[in-house]
Design an enzyme around this catalytic site. Sequence first.
Site, PDB file in Angstrom:
ATOM      1  N   ALA A   1     -16.355 -25.949 -28.558  1.00  0.00           N
ATOM      2  CA  ALA A   1     -15.437 -26.616 -27.630  1.00  0.00           C
ATOM      3  C   ALA A   1     -13.996 -26.447 -28.083  1.00  0.00           C
ATOM      4  O   ALA A   1     -13.542 -27.118 -29.014  1.00  0.00           O
ATOM      5  CB  ALA A   1     -15.805 -28.094 -27.535  1.00  0.00           C
TER       6      ALA A   1
ATOM      7  N   THR B   1     -11.495 -25.373 -25.267  1.00  0.00           N
ATOM      8  CA  THR B   1     -10.695 -25.597 -24.054  1.00  0.00           C
ATOM      9  C   THR B   1     -10.592 -27.077 -23.685  1.00  0.00           C
ATOM     10  O   THR B   1     -11.563 -27.815 -23.782  1.00  0.00           O
ATOM     11  CB  THR B   1     -11.330 -24.819 -22.882  1.00  0.00           C
ATOM     12  OG1 THR B   1     -11.500 -23.468 -23.291  1.00  0.00           O
ATOM     13  CG2 THR B   1     -10.479 -24.885 -21.625  1.00  0.00           C
TER      14      THR B   1
ATOM     15  N   ILE C   1     -17.399 -26.475 -21.108  1.00  0.00           N
ATOM     16  CA  ILE C   1     -18.122 -26.116 -22.336  1.00  0.00           C
ATOM     17  C   ILE C   1     -19.534 -25.595 -22.023  1.00  0.00           C
ATOM     18  O   ILE C   1     -20.385 -26.318 -21.506  1.00  0.00           O
ATOM     19  CB  ILE C   1     -18.155 -27.308 -23.332  1.00  0.00           C
ATOM     20  CG1 ILE C   1     -16.725 -27.786 -23.603  1.00  0.00           C
ATOM     21  CG2 ILE C   1     -18.878 -26.914 -24.628  1.00  0.00           C
ATOM     22  CD1 ILE C   1     -15.726 -26.706 -24.039  1.00  0.00           C
ATOM     23  N   THR C   2     -19.745 -24.331 -22.351  1.00  0.00           N
ATOM     24  CA  THR C   2     -21.045 -23.672 -22.173  1.00  0.00           C
ATOM     25  C   THR C   2     -22.082 -24.354 -23.056  1.00  0.00           C
ATOM     26  O   THR C   2     -21.779 -24.676 -24.215  1.00  0.00           O
ATOM     27  CB  THR C   2     -20.914 -22.176 -22.546  1.00  0.00           C
ATOM     28  OG1 THR C   2     -19.915 -21.598 -21.703  1.00  0.00           O
ATOM     29  CG2 THR C   2     -22.222 -21.422 -22.372  1.00  0.00           C
TER      30      THR C   2
ATOM     31  N   ALA D   1      -2.118 -26.665 -37.638  1.00  0.00           N
ATOM     32  CA  ALA D   1      -2.474 -28.043 -37.264  1.00  0.00           C
ATOM     33  C   ALA D   1      -3.902 -28.131 -36.732  1.00  0.00           C
ATOM     34  O   ALA D   1      -4.403 -29.218 -36.450  1.00  0.00           O
ATOM     35  CB  ALA D   1      -1.487 -28.557 -36.209  1.00  0.00           C
TER      36      ALA D   1
ATOM     37  N   GLN E   1     -16.519 -11.274 -32.568  1.00  0.00           N
ATOM     38  CA  GLN E   1     -17.948 -11.115 -32.246  1.00  0.00           C
ATOM     39  C   GLN E   1     -18.245 -11.700 -30.855  1.00  0.00           C
ATOM     40  O   GLN E   1     -19.021 -11.139 -30.092  1.00  0.00           O
ATOM     41  CB  GLN E   1     -18.828 -11.789 -33.303  1.00  0.00           C
ATOM     42  CG  GLN E   1     -20.309 -11.702 -32.946  1.00  0.00           C
ATOM     43  CD  GLN E   1     -21.230 -11.840 -34.136  1.00  0.00           C
ATOM     44  OE1 GLN E   1     -21.107 -11.112 -35.105  1.00  0.00           O
ATOM     45  NE2 GLN E   1     -22.162 -12.776 -34.063  1.00  0.00           N
ATOM     46  N   GLU E   2     -17.591 -12.835 -30.529  1.00  0.00           N
ATOM     47  CA  GLU E   2     -17.805 -13.442 -29.209  1.00  0.00           C
ATOM     48  C   GLU E   2     -17.445 -12.450 -28.108  1.00  0.00           C
ATOM     49  O   GLU E   2     -18.161 -12.281 -27.124  1.00  0.00           O
ATOM     50  CB  GLU E   2     -16.955 -14.717 -29.074  1.00  0.00           C
ATOM     51  CG  GLU E   2     -16.992 -15.312 -27.676  1.00  0.00           C
ATOM     52  CD  GLU E   2     -16.467 -16.745 -27.570  1.00  0.00           C
ATOM     53  OE1 GLU E   2     -16.134 -17.333 -28.607  1.00  0.00           O
ATOM     54  OE2 GLU E   2     -16.415 -17.262 -26.447  1.00  0.00           O
TER      55      GLU E   2
ATOM     56  N   ARG F   1     -33.691   0.951   2.403  1.00  0.00           N
ATOM     57  CA  ARG F   1     -32.972   0.511   3.605  1.00  0.00           C
ATOM     58  C   ARG F   1     -32.623   1.699   4.513  1.00  0.00           C
ATOM     59  O   ARG F   1     -32.141   2.730   4.042  1.00  0.00           O
ATOM     60  CB  ARG F   1     -31.687  -0.212   3.175  1.00  0.00           C
ATOM     61  CG  ARG F   1     -30.843  -0.729   4.298  1.00  0.00           C
ATOM     62  CD  ARG F   1     -31.438  -1.954   4.933  1.00  0.00           C
ATOM     63  NE  ARG F   1     -30.593  -2.478   5.993  1.00  0.00           N
ATOM     64  CZ  ARG F   1     -31.012  -3.382   6.868  1.00  0.00           C
ATOM     65  NH1 ARG F   1     -32.238  -3.881   6.798  1.00  0.00           N
ATOM     66  NH2 ARG F   1     -30.201  -3.814   7.808  1.00  0.00           N
TER      67      ARG F   1
ATOM     68  N   GLN G   1     -21.594  -4.432  -1.612  1.00  0.00           N
ATOM     69  CA  GLN G   1     -21.219  -3.671  -0.417  1.00  0.00           C
ATOM     70  C   GLN G   1     -22.367  -2.767   0.036  1.00  0.00           C
ATOM     71  O   GLN G   1     -22.668  -2.685   1.226  1.00  0.00           O
ATOM     72  CB  GLN G   1     -19.952  -2.841  -0.719  1.00  0.00           C
ATOM     73  CG  GLN G   1     -19.276  -2.269   0.508  1.00  0.00           C
ATOM     74  CD  GLN G   1     -18.678  -3.355   1.411  1.00  0.00           C
ATOM     75  OE1 GLN G   1     -18.460  -4.483   0.999  1.00  0.00           O
ATOM     76  NE2 GLN G   1     -18.443  -3.010   2.671  1.00  0.00           N
TER      77      GLN G   1
END
Length: 385
Positions: free
Chosen positions: A130, A132, A163-164, A186, A247-248, A274, A342
């Site tokens: 967490a 954000t 939070i995912t 900080a 890594q993320e 189709r 599309q």
Amino acid sequence: MFGLPRTLYNDDHELFRESVRAFIEKEITPHNAEWEKNKMVSRESWKKLGENGFLGIQAPEEYGGMGINDFRFTAILIEELGLSGCSGPAIGYPLHSDIVMPYLLHYATQGAKEKYLPKMISGEYIGAVAMTEPGAGSDLQGIRTSAEDMGDHYVVNGSKTFITNGYLSDVVVVAVKTEQKRSSKAISLLLVDKDMAGFKKGVPFEKVGLHAQDTCELFFDNVKVPKENVLGKVGEGFKYLMTELAQERLVVALAAVALGEYMLKSTIEYVKERKAFEKSISEFQNTRFKLAEMMAALEQGRIYSDHLVMLHNEGKLDSAMASAAKYNMTELQCKVADECVQLHGGYGYMWEYGVARAYADARVQRIYAGTNEIMKELIARKILK
Ligand SMILES: Cc1cc2nc3c(=O)[nH]c(=O)nc-3n(C[C@H](O)[C@H](O)[C@H](O)COP(=O)(O)OP(=O)(O)OC[C@H]3O[C@@H](n4cnc5c(N)ncnc54)[C@H](O)[C@@H]3O)c2cc1C
């Protein structure tokens, strides 16, 4: 998809791929539609992943992990989840294993490692990260959630959003301000546990896509966090985030290519079936050229991603390279999503079609894990250094 040789995988990897694929076919794909309605995957699915060793592939055996120090196995799991088209699980499980767990492995105290890692690896505990807040996303230094030093513990106040894995989360890596000033020094990282008094979760958001993902808000009201739950050194949180975000971003890029391939494969099948103007729509030059363009771009993306997996395995993936991968592959995924819808005509806009879901799910890939504009900033910083 052309069958271009992928030189990074050996027989052990391919055997692992087969077991992952069989697991996904049995335990994930059949449940995804129900999970989308529930706005989350089941807790049971986490435990099944754990039982099969798929959570914490790289975590040491002393905590119950597989202890495999080879990112290729992780990449296979991400790829196979993406190829299944189940985007919610394809994002949530890797976030737990490959984004949250590394913070514990690299920075947690021994006590916290022993307390949380075995449960995360077995699937009993679900992890989230967490950063954000309602007032600060890209601008991480603007976060306001505070942690006040009370001697043997911190008191945390504030809130996080988007939070995912948030709603199901049992342990959360939370970015806090340990000093109320605007400075990278900080920011610190703390582990917040579901059982801590004053920690509350919102209900899962109504999102455009990723419906099987329990994205939500988290609230901290005078939450007492013991000092044992501090990750690394106080004031070093920003540095740790910048390190782990590479890594993320690679994880997001790998999922993007695989989800792109899933959409293209579904579309190839669809256009062969189709008919319009008394012939298969696969006979129109536009269809053939669009499929060819997507195939060529995805093959390029696949080989590029394979190269980055190997670079990461050698510890050589830097922030700008990971940012370029995330930017490149998620832009490609969204382009492929649009073209595939599309080519499906109206059916591409119907939720029951995998390609419609994949289209809705793709969009956020350009937003989270750092927006693609921030990715370009990070690339530019390296170029102009
Ligand atoms: C489904 C979902 C899941 C998420 N999961 C998580 C999670 O698990 N944990 C977590 O901490 N966060 C998570 N997020 C949050 C996500 O990382 C943020 O939404 C993202 O970082 C952007 O922040 P923001 O939404 O505040 O947008 P803002 O930062 O307000 O950005 C708005 C726009 O301004 C642009 N912008 C901002 N700064 C600059 C700049 N310097 N230069 C150029 N353009 C700029 C952005 O690119 C964007 O286009 C998730 C979000 C979603 C939607």
